[in-house]
Design an enzyme around this catalytic site. Structure first.
Site, PDB file in Angstrom:
ATOM      1  N   ARG A   1      -2.480 -17.104 -11.100  1.00  0.00           N
ATOM      2  CA  ARG A   1      -3.328 -16.341 -10.171  1.00  0.00           C
ATOM      3  C   ARG A   1      -2.896 -14.880 -10.109  1.00  0.00           C
TER       4      ARG A   1
ATOM      5  N   GLN B   1       5.434 -43.902   9.881  1.00  0.00           N
ATOM      6  CA  GLN B   1       4.781 -42.947  10.784  1.00  0.00           C
ATOM      7  C   GLN B   1       5.274 -41.512  10.564  1.00  0.00           C
TER       8      GLN B   1
ATOM      9  N   LEU C   1       2.166   0.820  -7.917  1.00  0.00           N
ATOM     10  CA  LEU C   1       2.198   1.502  -6.616  1.00  0.00           C
ATOM     11  C   LEU C   1       3.631   1.512  -6.083  1.00  0.00           C
TER      12      LEU C   1
ATOM     13  N   GLU D   1       1.877  -7.701  -2.041  1.00  0.00           N
ATOM     14  CA  GLU D   1       0.572  -7.423  -1.421  1.00  0.00           C
ATOM     15  C   GLU D   1       0.691  -7.277   0.101  1.00  0.00           C
TER      16      GLU D   1
ATOM     17  N   PHE E   1       4.382   0.681  12.573  1.00  0.00           N
ATOM     18  CA  PHE E   1       5.101   0.686  11.294  1.00  0.00           C
ATOM     19  C   PHE E   1       6.253   1.685  11.306  1.00  0.00           C
TER      20      PHE E   1
ATOM     21  N   GLY F   1      15.291 -36.359  -3.718  1.00  0.00           N
ATOM     22  CA  GLY F   1      15.982 -35.745  -4.854  1.00  0.00           C
ATOM     23  C   GLY F   1      15.029 -35.421  -5.987  1.00  0.00           C
TER      24      GLY F   1
HETATM   25  P1  TGC Z   1      -2.339   4.501   7.100  1.00  0.00           P
HETATM   26  O1  TGC Z   1      -2.225   5.784   7.866  1.00  0.00           O
HETATM   27  O2  TGC Z   1      -2.541   3.233   7.857  1.00  0.00           O
HETATM   28  O3  TGC Z   1      -3.500   4.620   6.035  1.00  0.00           O
HETATM   29  C1  TGC Z   1      -3.577   5.695   5.124  1.00  0.00           C
HETATM   30  C2  TGC Z   1      -5.041   5.789   4.706  1.00  0.00           C
HETATM   31  O4  TGC Z   1      -5.428   4.571   4.049  1.00  0.00           O
HETATM   32  C3  TGC Z   1      -6.451   3.910   4.816  1.00  0.00           C
HETATM   33  N1  TGC Z   1      -6.118   2.480   4.772  1.00  0.00           N
HETATM   34  C4  TGC Z   1      -6.792   1.596   4.047  1.00  0.00           C
HETATM   35  N2  TGC Z   1      -7.866   1.733   3.287  1.00  0.00           N
HETATM   36  C5  TGC Z   1      -8.325   0.649   2.684  1.00  0.00           C
HETATM   37  N3  TGC Z   1      -7.729  -0.548   2.797  1.00  0.00           N
HETATM   38  C6  TGC Z   1      -6.632  -0.732   3.541  1.00  0.00           C
HETATM   39  N4  TGC Z   1      -6.037  -1.923   3.612  1.00  0.00           N
HETATM   40  C7  TGC Z   1      -6.113   0.377   4.221  1.00  0.00           C
HETATM   41  N5  TGC Z   1      -5.042   0.562   5.041  1.00  0.00           N
HETATM   42  C8  TGC Z   1      -5.075   1.865   5.369  1.00  0.00           C
HETATM   43  C9  TGC Z   1      -6.385   4.496   6.203  1.00  0.00           C
HETATM   44  O5  TGC Z   1      -7.624   4.411   6.840  1.00  0.00           O
HETATM   45  C10 TGC Z   1      -5.974   5.927   5.916  1.00  0.00           C
HETATM   46  O6  TGC Z   1      -7.130   6.609   5.459  1.00  0.00           O
HETATM   47  P2  TGC Z   1      -7.308   8.155   5.832  1.00  0.00           P
HETATM   48  O7  TGC Z   1      -8.620   8.519   5.198  1.00  0.00           O
HETATM   49  O8  TGC Z   1      -7.335   8.223   7.321  1.00  0.00           O
HETATM   50  O9  TGC Z   1      -6.147   8.871   5.229  1.00  0.00           O
HETATM   51  O10 TGC Z   1      -1.097   4.384   6.146  1.00  0.00           O
HETATM   52  P3  TGC Z   1       0.411   4.053   6.450  1.00  0.00           P
HETATM   53  O11 TGC Z   1       1.219   4.901   5.543  1.00  0.00           O
HETATM   54  O12 TGC Z   1       0.680   4.097   7.928  1.00  0.00           O
HETATM   55  O13 TGC Z   1       0.551   2.533   5.910  1.00  0.00           O
HETATM   56  C11 TGC Z   1       0.016   1.458   6.498  1.00  0.00           C
HETATM   57  C12 TGC Z   1       0.497   0.170   5.797  1.00  0.00           C
HETATM   58  C13 TGC Z   1       1.934  -0.160   6.141  1.00  0.00           C
HETATM   59  C14 TGC Z   1      -0.430  -0.929   6.323  1.00  0.00           C
HETATM   60  C15 TGC Z   1       0.352   0.296   4.252  1.00  0.00           C
HETATM   61  O14 TGC Z   1       1.247   1.228   3.760  1.00  0.00           O
HETATM   62  C16 TGC Z   1       0.583  -1.006   3.550  1.00  0.00           C
HETATM   63  O15 TGC Z   1      -0.354  -1.807   3.410  1.00  0.00           O
HETATM   64  N6  TGC Z   1       1.837  -1.274   3.045  1.00  0.00           N
HETATM   65  C17 TGC Z   1       2.103  -2.441   2.224  1.00  0.00           C
HETATM   66  C18 TGC Z   1       2.186  -2.010   0.782  1.00  0.00           C
HETATM   67  C19 TGC Z   1       1.722  -3.068  -0.149  1.00  0.00           C
HETATM   68  O16 TGC Z   1       1.029  -4.015   0.206  1.00  0.00           O
HETATM   69  N7  TGC Z   1       2.024  -2.934  -1.425  1.00  0.00           N
HETATM   70  C20 TGC Z   1       1.519  -3.838  -2.428  1.00  0.00           C
HETATM   71  C21 TGC Z   1       1.767  -3.283  -3.812  1.00  0.00           C
HETATM   72  S1  TGC Z   1       0.772  -4.038  -5.078  1.00  0.00           S
HETATM   73  C22 TGC Z   1       1.376  -5.593  -5.198  1.00  0.00           C
HETATM   74  O17 TGC Z   1       2.187  -6.055  -4.474  1.00  0.00           O
HETATM   75  C23 TGC Z   1       0.787  -6.396  -6.258  1.00  0.00           C
HETATM   76  S2  TGC Z   1       1.379  -8.015  -6.395  1.00  0.00           S
HETATM   77  C24 TGC Z   1       0.164  -8.599  -7.357  1.00  0.00           C
HETATM   78  C25 TGC Z   1       0.310  -9.932  -7.917  1.00  0.00           C
HETATM   79  O18 TGC Z   1       1.183 -10.165  -8.783  1.00  0.00           O
HETATM   80  O19 TGC Z   1      -0.511 -10.805  -7.525  1.00  0.00           O
HETATM   81  P1  FAD Z   2      10.807  -3.395   1.706  1.00  0.00           P
HETATM   82  O1  FAD Z   2       9.612  -2.547   1.974  1.00  0.00           O
HETATM   83  O2  FAD Z   2      12.119  -2.720   1.487  1.00  0.00           O
HETATM   84  O3  FAD Z   2      10.942  -4.462   2.873  1.00  0.00           O
HETATM   85  C1  FAD Z   2      12.152  -5.207   3.100  1.00  0.00           C
HETATM   86  C2  FAD Z   2      11.976  -5.947   4.436  1.00  0.00           C
HETATM   87  O4  FAD Z   2      11.815  -4.981   5.459  1.00  0.00           O
HETATM   88  C3  FAD Z   2      10.712  -6.813   4.467  1.00  0.00           C
HETATM   89  O5  FAD Z   2      10.952  -7.983   5.220  1.00  0.00           O
HETATM   90  C4  FAD Z   2       9.725  -5.931   5.201  1.00  0.00           C
HETATM   91  O6  FAD Z   2       8.690  -6.656   5.860  1.00  0.00           O
HETATM   92  C5  FAD Z   2      10.658  -5.257   6.219  1.00  0.00           C
HETATM   93  N1  FAD Z   2      10.097  -4.027   6.738  1.00  0.00           N
HETATM   94  C6  FAD Z   2       9.734  -2.912   6.068  1.00  0.00           C
HETATM   95  N2  FAD Z   2       9.236  -1.996   6.899  1.00  0.00           N
HETATM   96  C7  FAD Z   2       9.298  -2.526   8.150  1.00  0.00           C
HETATM   97  C8  FAD Z   2       8.909  -2.087   9.446  1.00  0.00           C
HETATM   98  N3  FAD Z   2       8.329  -0.899   9.619  1.00  0.00           N
HETATM   99  N4  FAD Z   2       9.137  -2.896  10.498  1.00  0.00           N
HETATM  100  C9  FAD Z   2       9.690  -4.116  10.332  1.00  0.00           C
HETATM  101  N5  FAD Z   2      10.056  -4.615   9.124  1.00  0.00           N
HETATM  102  C10 FAD Z   2       9.858  -3.821   8.052  1.00  0.00           C
HETATM  103  N6  FAD Z   2       3.996  -3.817  -6.540  1.00  0.00           N
HETATM  104  C11 FAD Z   2       3.072  -3.112  -7.249  1.00  0.00           C
HETATM  105  O7  FAD Z   2       2.818  -1.951  -6.984  1.00  0.00           O
HETATM  106  N7  FAD Z   2       2.409  -3.702  -8.300  1.00  0.00           N
HETATM  107  C12 FAD Z   2       2.647  -4.982  -8.675  1.00  0.00           C
HETATM  108  O8  FAD Z   2       2.012  -5.475  -9.629  1.00  0.00           O
HETATM  109  C13 FAD Z   2       3.620  -5.738  -7.957  1.00  0.00           C
HETATM  110  N8  FAD Z   2       3.934  -7.015  -8.329  1.00  0.00           N
HETATM  111  C14 FAD Z   2       4.969  -7.667  -7.699  1.00  0.00           C
HETATM  112  C15 FAD Z   2       5.393  -8.900  -8.204  1.00  0.00           C
HETATM  113  C16 FAD Z   2       6.479  -9.554  -7.619  1.00  0.00           C
HETATM  114  C17 FAD Z   2       6.958 -10.851  -8.172  1.00  0.00           C
HETATM  115  C18 FAD Z   2       7.123  -8.973  -6.483  1.00  0.00           C
HETATM  116  C19 FAD Z   2       8.274  -9.675  -5.826  1.00  0.00           C
HETATM  117  C20 FAD Z   2       6.708  -7.771  -5.998  1.00  0.00           C
HETATM  118  C21 FAD Z   2       5.629  -7.094  -6.620  1.00  0.00           C
HETATM  119  N9  FAD Z   2       5.237  -5.817  -6.179  1.00  0.00           N
HETATM  120  C22 FAD Z   2       4.290  -5.100  -6.879  1.00  0.00           C
HETATM  121  C23 FAD Z   2       5.987  -5.138  -5.129  1.00  0.00           C
HETATM  122  C24 FAD Z   2       5.663  -5.635  -3.729  1.00  0.00           C
HETATM  123  O9  FAD Z   2       4.415  -5.180  -3.301  1.00  0.00           O
HETATM  124  C25 FAD Z   2       6.777  -5.170  -2.791  1.00  0.00           C
HETATM  125  O10 FAD Z   2       7.922  -5.928  -3.111  1.00  0.00           O
HETATM  126  C26 FAD Z   2       6.426  -5.308  -1.331  1.00  0.00           C
HETATM  127  O11 FAD Z   2       5.381  -4.421  -0.983  1.00  0.00           O
HETATM  128  C27 FAD Z   2       7.634  -5.068  -0.400  1.00  0.00           C
HETATM  129  O12 FAD Z   2       8.319  -3.912  -0.741  1.00  0.00           O
HETATM  130  P2  FAD Z   2       9.928  -3.921  -0.950  1.00  0.00           P
HETATM  131  O13 FAD Z   2      10.222  -5.014  -1.915  1.00  0.00           O
HETATM  132  O14 FAD Z   2      10.334  -2.555  -1.305  1.00  0.00           O
HETATM  133  O15 FAD Z   2      10.500  -4.361   0.443  1.00  0.00           O
END
Ligand code: TGC
Ligand code: FAD
Length: 398
Positions: free
Chosen positions: A104, A293, A145, A377, A397, A354
């Site tokens: 997935r 149960q 990212l 994500e 945050f 086991g």
């Molecule tokens: P914040 O001020 O909340 O937002 C900045 C701008 O972005 C807009 N926005 C969004 N737009 C679309 N979708 C969303 N989910 C959005 N969330 C926010 C927001 O409206 C704003 O727009 P504008 O026009 O006003 O500038 O930003 P923040 O810096 O306070 O961050 C908020 C937070 C913590 C929710 C965000 O940084 C976040 O979601 N952090 C988590 C990062 C994350 O999920 N990384 C994933 C990396 S990719 C990955 O993990 C792939 S794994 C894939 C796989 O193998 O399946």
């Molecule tokens: P951190 O951000 O350092 O977080 C560490 C801990 O601190 C977590 O428990 C978190 O929830 C907590 N924390 C952070 N901030 C706060 C707060 N404000 N308050 C309270 N708790 C907080 N990224 C991509 O861009 N592309 C990909 O394709 C991708 N694939 C991935 C595949 C795998 C197998 C893994 C493990 C990760 C992947 N990622 C990818 C990265 C993934 O999105 C990040 O690992 C994730 O967003 C968390 O970031 P970090 O690992 O730096 O943890």
């Protein structure tokens, strides 16, 4: 007023899916898509997944097979994509993740992150160049990212893109990037003088390196990499013209997170079906483990959580198709369904005793994978805070 009598209880066994009457909520196309992907998982993937997990490999040729199956970018319109509804895409993710979260993940990253970033923010030239090949699996994409010091808080990213004449020059490091070592094209997010922008980086560009991350205990049937950008020079046409600010990459995450809302339940369903079958055939203290149960309490509670999760996923899918789903609504689904799927996979492992600790049975493999799904994500904490912000107006945050 007419009163419809309840159907009498039956002594036949029911799967959790049947017990909740999930198929009644799906149309013919949705059921067909789920059945087709499930068959592919059973015949092509399940017989091999234990070996791939143990040897930490994901064969590259699977990309073309996923393309033939039609799941790469299946929810996008045109450019060789099937244009299905959101629920169909979710069900495909669920069936793939019943095999392994790694399958997935591959499909999520290709369709929802790589292809969606081009589809939503790319020029017509970029779409025509990449989307048809990504849809067939001839080309593979990744999405950079996260950085070593900025995961949950991508706003702080240090990767920098600077102008040099009409070119762009990129420097920085991306971390934990799924498909990094397999990819032909990377969507890379970087800071510029005007804020965050997206770039399409062909992975054979000089200065681009992908380093595979080894010794993983989770998502072993998936490729995870560090991307290094060392003076990567790109033409102006490599920039995604419609992507401005952090909202652009975050909007791509919504698409992939939606797939996880469904997908994680595939891992849970497979764990539960495995545990039900095992407890029927395993005798303890002279009778089947399933007849006790305590066992039935575990199975019933897990079935409830699985069924509730599927209802939530389908509900969010219907909202997405009707009017578009808000990010905090996706947070509800991702937080709940991954958290419950992980709890189910762990509980199923206990029922296997086991036998549950080897790759012969799926629950512990699923549980280990779901540890990553809980983190990527958006971690569960980020989704809690996103829901908290929606309820209170306060962003906690920072
Ligand atoms: P914040 O001020 O909340 O937002 C900045 C701008 O972005 C807009 N926005 C969004 N737009 C679309 N979708 C969303 N989910 C959005 N969330 C926010 C927001 O409206 C704003 O727009 P504008 O026009 O006003 O500038 O930003 P923040 O810096 O306070 O961050 C908020 C937070 C913590 C929710 C965000 O940084 C976040 O979601 N952090 C988590 C990062 C994350 O999920 N990384 C994933 C990396 S990719 C990955 O993990 C792939 S794994 C894939 C796989 O193998 O399946
Ligand atoms: P951190 O951000 O350092 O977080 C560490 C801990 O601190 C977590 O428990 C978190 O929830 C907590 N924390 C952070 N901030 C706060 C707060 N404000 N308050 C309270 N708790 C907080 N990224 C991509 O861009 N592309 C990909 O394709 C991708 N694939 C991935 C595949 C795998 C197998 C893994 C493990 C990760 C992947 N990622 C990818 C990265 C993934 O999105 C990040 O690992 C994730 O967003 C968390 O970031 P970090 O690992 O730096 O943890």
């Amino acid at each position: 007023m007419s009163i419809t009598a309840a159907a009498p209880p039956s002594n036949d066994t029911r799967t959790p899916w049947e017990l909740f009457g999930i198929d009644r909520l799906l149309d013919d196309d949705e059921r067909d898509i789920a059945a087709t992907v499930r068959k592919f998982v059973e015949t092509r993937l399940r017989p091999n997944v234990g070996d791939w997990f143990e040897s930490a490999t994901l064969p590259k040729e699977l990309a073309r097979e996923f393309g033939e199956l039609g799941v790469l970018g299946m929810h996008l319109q045109g450019y060789g994509c099937a244009g299905t509804n959101a629920v169909s895409y979710g069900l495909a993710c669920l069936e793939l993740e019943a095999g392994d979260s790694g399958f997935r993940s591959f499909v999520s990253v290709q369709g929802s992150l790589s292809m969606f970033s081009i589809y939503r923010y790319g020029s017509e030239e970029q779409k025509n160049e990449w989307l048809p090949r990504l849809a067939t699996g001839e080309a593979i994409g990744c999405f950079g990212l996260t950085e070593p010091d900025f995961g949950s808080n991508p706003a702080g990213m240090r990767t920098r893109a600077r102008r040099d004449g009409s070119d762009w020059v990129l420097n920085g490091t991306k971390m934990w990037i799924t498909n990094g070592n397999l990819a032909d094209v990377a969507t890379v997010w970087a800071n510029t003088d005007d804020g965050i922008r997206g770039f399409l980086v062909p992975t054979d560009t000089p200065g681009f390196t992908a380093n595979a991350i080894h010794k993983k205990l989770s998502l072993r049937a998936s490729v995870t990499s560090e991307l290094v950008l060392d003076n990567v020079r790109l033409p102006a046409s490599a920039q995604l013209p419609l992507a401005e600010g952090l909202g652009a990459p975050l909007s791509c995450l919504n698409e992939a997170r939606f797939g996880i809302v469904f997908g994680s339940l595939g891992a849970a369903r497979d764990s539960l079906e495995t545990a039900i079958a095992y407890t029927q055939s395993r005798d303890v203290f002279d009778r089947p483990l399933s007849s006790y149960q305590l066992t039935q309490e575990k199975l019933a509670n897990m079935t409830l959580e699985l069924g509730k999760g599927i209802l939530l996923a389908i509900h969010l899918g219907r909202i997405k198709d009707a009017e578009g789903v808000r990010p905090e609504q996706i947070s509800l689904g991702k937080l709940n369904n991954v958290r419950e799927a992980l709890a189910i996979a762990r509980e199923c492992r206990t029922l296997l005793g086991g036998s549950g600790i080897t790759l012969e049975y799926s629950p512990l493999r699923h549980a280990n994978n779901l540890e990553s799904v809980l983190t990527y994500e958006g971690t569960s904490e980020m989704h809690l805070l996103s829901i908290g912000r929606a309820l209170t107006g306060h962003a906690a945050f920072r």
